[in-house]
Scaffold this motif. Structure first.
Motif, PDB file in Angstrom:
ATOM      1  N   UNK A   1       0.825  -1.199   0.000  1.00  0.00           N
ATOM      2  CA  UNK A   1       0.000   0.000   0.000  1.00  0.00           C
ATOM      3  C   UNK A   1       0.861   1.251   0.000  1.00  0.00           C
ATOM      4  N   UNK A   2       0.416   2.294  -0.693  1.00  0.00           N
ATOM      5  CA  UNK A   2       1.225   3.525  -0.835  1.00  0.00           C
ATOM      6  C   UNK A   2       1.163   4.396   0.406  1.00  0.00           C
ATOM      7  N   UNK A   3       1.953   4.032   1.404  1.00  0.00           N
ATOM      8  CA  UNK A   3       1.967   4.786   2.658  1.00  0.00           C
ATOM      9  C   UNK A   3       3.402   5.110   3.014  1.00  0.00           C
ATOM     10  N   UNK A   4       3.616   6.120   3.854  1.00  0.00           N
ATOM     11  CA  UNK A   4       4.989   6.456   4.267  1.00  0.00           C
ATOM     12  C   UNK A   4       5.622   5.305   5.029  1.00  0.00           C
ATOM     13  N   UNK A   5       6.948   5.254   5.063  1.00  0.00           N
ATOM     14  CA  UNK A   5       7.631   4.175   5.796  1.00  0.00           C
ATOM     15  C   UNK A   5       7.435   4.324   7.297  1.00  0.00           C
ATOM     16  N   UNK A   6       7.306   3.220   8.021  1.00  0.00           N
ATOM     17  CA  UNK A   6       7.229   3.314   9.486  1.00  0.00           C
ATOM     18  C   UNK A   6       8.541   3.846  10.054  1.00  0.00           C
ATOM     19  N   UNK A   7       8.450   4.459  11.218  1.00  0.00           N
ATOM     20  CA  UNK A   7       9.658   4.920  11.887  1.00  0.00           C
ATOM     21  C   UNK A   7      10.493   3.719  12.309  1.00  0.00           C
ATOM     22  N   UNK A   8      11.831   3.845  12.305  1.00  0.00           N
ATOM     23  CA  UNK A   8      12.676   2.738  12.768  1.00  0.00           C
ATOM     24  C   UNK A   8      12.368   2.407  14.220  1.00  0.00           C
ATOM     25  N   UNK A   9      12.507   1.150  14.616  1.00  0.00           N
ATOM     26  CA  UNK A   9      12.305   0.792  16.033  1.00  0.00           C
ATOM     27  C   UNK A   9      13.222   1.601  16.943  1.00  0.00           C
ATOM     28  N   UNK A  10      12.786   1.768  18.175  1.00  0.00           N
ATOM     29  CA  UNK A  10      13.475   2.672  19.102  1.00  0.00           C
ATOM     30  C   UNK A  10      14.898   2.235  19.407  1.00  0.00           C
TER      31      UNK A  10
END
Length: 433
Positions: A117-126
């Motif tokens: 799906x065309x969505x922004x990338x998730x943030x990297x894990x903490x």
């Protein structure tokens, strides 16, 4: 999306030019791939988004750390089977996911985008390293890197390492325990250094104090141990006090480059040089050479990598750099030997312990898995998953001869034609040759 597993399997086989090495299970319940293979589980489409934005190893690792990617079955078997994707084809050439700019990956990314799906990338894990400041291998940045890896809690390391608290390759005999193997490694180092009552030993990167304690307790050495980790130093000092050895052992939070109270009779550096950095190897060797008395011995125990055809293009492993050992670098064995010689050392012995480290890592992983819930409570789910993956993947890397570990015994030769070594120097083996 009911055919997500089949579509991903077809895409992987196209990239590989052959059958899929593992079975896939996707978030929609679909499965594809060999029925008798271990299962790679994609729990969430977010894993695909990470792979799109960071093709290759780092995207996969972020999905693993976040819990979006998992393994059902033998983790070592999965890592061994996918090593061709991540690291190398047969014969050592790069695998298809090792080069992020491969045109096939751009085509694959378009198909992955349709699935994700065309969505922004998730943030990297903490748990990923962020905000490094200063130039690589300055004193300040080295303290930050060491803090990221070692200051995660002494209780967590005790769970993984066991009572020995030794975080380096053990020295195994068939049927031996981890504790026995670590004791034997410390004793091997002490014997190679020819430690005697009253000798001054500098233990560079002393960790939780195990080498210092062994040298003082078993050989009567006077030891200075240095580390950049405050948590390690606190634990080491506590152990020293409990064993009544405060008159023989001093533990410092100090950069090895700031040690000025030589000369020492011997120096042990066990699993520390990996943090030094390629541009600092010569400085490291020069500093240790200057701290030894004439005839003094250095035992340098260091992980190595295979030489690259184009050394200028060598890149630090992205997973290790981002999650495990920030700024850590491995050198080929030959480069380490040459650097020691260039600094003035006479290298008298080199011992390869590659298989020993694979056995050690597998035992650490077993410790972690046996007390998984407590490990998660001590750190975090993501951090525990980082340690499990990096130790298991490292074991496979040692087993496949991608990396090795070697002990270099070097001497600050006192005068031309002499070395301070016996004519048959391998007395530490228990033999006569």
């Amino acid at each position: 999306m009911a055919d997500a597993a089949s579509r991903l399997a077809n895409l992987a086989e196209e990239l590989l030019g052959g059958p899929l090495p593992v079975r896939l299970r996707t978030w929609d319940g679909g499965e594809a791939g060999p029925a008798d293979a271990p299962v790679l589980v994609l729990r969430d489409r977010r894993a695909l988004r990470r792979m799109i934005w960071k093709p290759g190893e780092l995207g996969l690792v972020r999905a693993w750390v976040a819990g979006e990617l998992d393994v059902e079955g033998d983790l070592y078997e999965v890592l061994d089977r996918v090593s061709g994707l991540l690291w190398e084809r047969d014969g050592g050439s790069p695998g298809p996911l090792a080069a992020a700019r491969d045109p096939r990956l751009r085509a694959a990314a378009r198909e992955l985008l349709r699935l994700a799906g065309p969505v922004p990338p998730p943030r990297p894990p903490a748990e990923e390293v962020r905000g490094r400041s200063g130039g690589r291998h300055t004193r300040r940045r080295d303290r930050q890197a060491i803090g990221h890896h070692y200051d995660v809690g002494n209780d967590f390391y005790a769970l993984v390492l066991g009572p020995s608290m030794v975080y380096s390759c053990a020295y195994w005999t068939p049927g031996g325990t981890l504790e026995e193997a670590q004791r034997d490694k410390l004793d091997l180092v002490a014997r190679k250094l020819d430690l005697k009552e009253g000798d001054r030993l500098l233990d560079v990167g002393c960790g939780w104090g195990s080498m210092a304690l062994h040298a003082a307790r078993e050989y009567g050495a006077r030891v200075v141990g240095v580390t950049l980790s405050r948590e390690q130093a606190a634990h080491a000092r506590k152990r020293v006090a409990e064993e009544g050895l405060t008159d023989r052992i001093e533990i410092r939070v100090q950069d090895y480059r700031d040690v000025v109270d030589g000369p020492y009779d011997a120096i042990s550096s066990i699993g520390m040089a990996e943090h030094v950095g390629a541009v600092k190897y010569r400085e490291y060797a020069d500093v240790l050479y200057g701290l030894l008395r004439p005839g003094g011995r250095l035992l340098n125990h260091q992980i190595s990598r295979r030489p690259e055809p184009d050394e200028a293009a060598y890149a630090i492993d992205p997973f290790i750099d981002a999650y495990v050992f920030p700024d850590g670098e491995l050198a080929p064995m030959g480069r380490t030997l040459t650097t020691l010689e260039d600094a003035g050392f006479e290298v008298r012995d080199v011992e390869a312990l590659r298989e020993h480290y694979a056995l050690t890592l597998r035992r650490w992983v077993a410790n972690l898995e046996a007390d998984w819930d407590r490990a998660v409570r001590l750190v975090s789910p993501g951090r525990a998953r980082v340690w499990r993956l990096y130790m298991a993947a490292s074991a496979v890397s040692f087993e496949r001869n991608r990396i090795g570990v070697n002990q270099f015994l070097a001497v600050k030769t006192p005068a031309p034609g002499t070395s301070g070594m016996p004519l048959r120097p391998r007395a530490w083996t228990g033999g006569t040759d």
